[in-house]
Scaffold this motif. Structure first.
Motif, PDB file in Angstrom:
ATOM      1  N   GLN A  23      43.573  37.172  40.707  1.00 38.10           N
ATOM      2  CA  GLN A  23      42.600  38.107  40.147  1.00 38.10           C
ATOM      3  C   GLN A  23      42.466  39.354  41.019  1.00 38.10           C
ATOM      4  OE1 GLN A  23      38.817  36.469  38.874  1.00 38.10           O
ATOM      5  NE2 GLN A  23      39.805  34.510  38.440  1.00 38.10           N
ATOM      6  N   VAL A  24      42.406  39.166  42.321  1.00 29.44           N
ATOM      7  CA  VAL A  24      42.289  40.310  43.229  1.00 29.44           C
ATOM      8  C   VAL A  24      43.523  41.202  43.109  1.00 29.44           C
ATOM      9  CG1 VAL A  24      42.218  41.009  45.660  1.00 29.44           C
ATOM     10  CG2 VAL A  24      40.716  39.177  44.821  1.00 29.44           C
ATOM     11  N   LYS A  25      44.718  40.596  43.066  1.00 31.94           N
ATOM     12  CA  LYS A  25      45.945  41.387  42.943  1.00 31.94           C
ATOM     13  C   LYS A  25      45.982  42.146  41.619  1.00 31.94           C
ATOM     14  CE  LYS A  25      48.896  38.776  46.057  1.00 31.94           C
ATOM     15  NZ  LYS A  25      50.091  37.961  46.238  1.00 31.94           N
ATOM     16  N   ASN A  26      45.498  41.539  40.553  1.00 33.88           N
ATOM     17  CA  ASN A  26      45.471  42.210  39.253  1.00 33.88           C
ATOM     18  C   ASN A  26      44.485  43.363  39.225  1.00 33.88           C
ATOM     19  OD1 ASN A  26      47.431  40.593  38.064  1.00 33.88           O
ATOM     20  ND2 ASN A  26      45.944  39.122  37.291  1.00 33.88           N
ATOM     21  N   LEU A  27      43.392  43.247  39.972  1.00 39.50           N
ATOM     22  CA  LEU A  27      42.365  44.283  39.973  1.00 39.50           C
ATOM     23  C   LEU A  27      42.648  45.409  40.963  1.00 39.50           C
ATOM     24  CD1 LEU A  27      39.195  42.021  39.716  1.00 39.50           C
ATOM     25  CD2 LEU A  27      40.135  43.497  37.939  1.00 39.50           C
TER      26      LEU A  27
END
Length: 73
Positions: free
Chosen positions: A29-33
């Motif tokens: 999720q962090v990488k996607n955001l």
């Protein structure tokens, strides 16, 4: 693996497995955001690191529990 099939047999190993799945999801999720020009660095405080980077960063950000997300701007 169908985890729900084994719910009646939860033990420490399956609990650890579920925790690892949760951590992987948080990292995704962090990488996607993150913006394209941002670098996402993951430190595994349980494993440690070759240098003292992970311990130094944890102290710098005053990490009290994991997972923790710190954003440098």
């Amino acid at each position: 693996m169908d985890i729900l099939r084994y719910v009646k047999k939860v033990n420490i190993n399956s609990s650890v497995y579920l925790w690892l799945l949760f951590i992987e999801d948080v990292v995704k999720q962090v990488k996607n955001l993150a913006r394209d020009n941002c670098e996402v660095v993951v430190y595994d405080l349980n494993k440690g690191c070759d240098t003292n980077d992970c311990e130094m960063k944890a102290k710098q950000y005053d990490v009290k529990s994991v997972p923790t997300v710190a954003i440098e701007c």
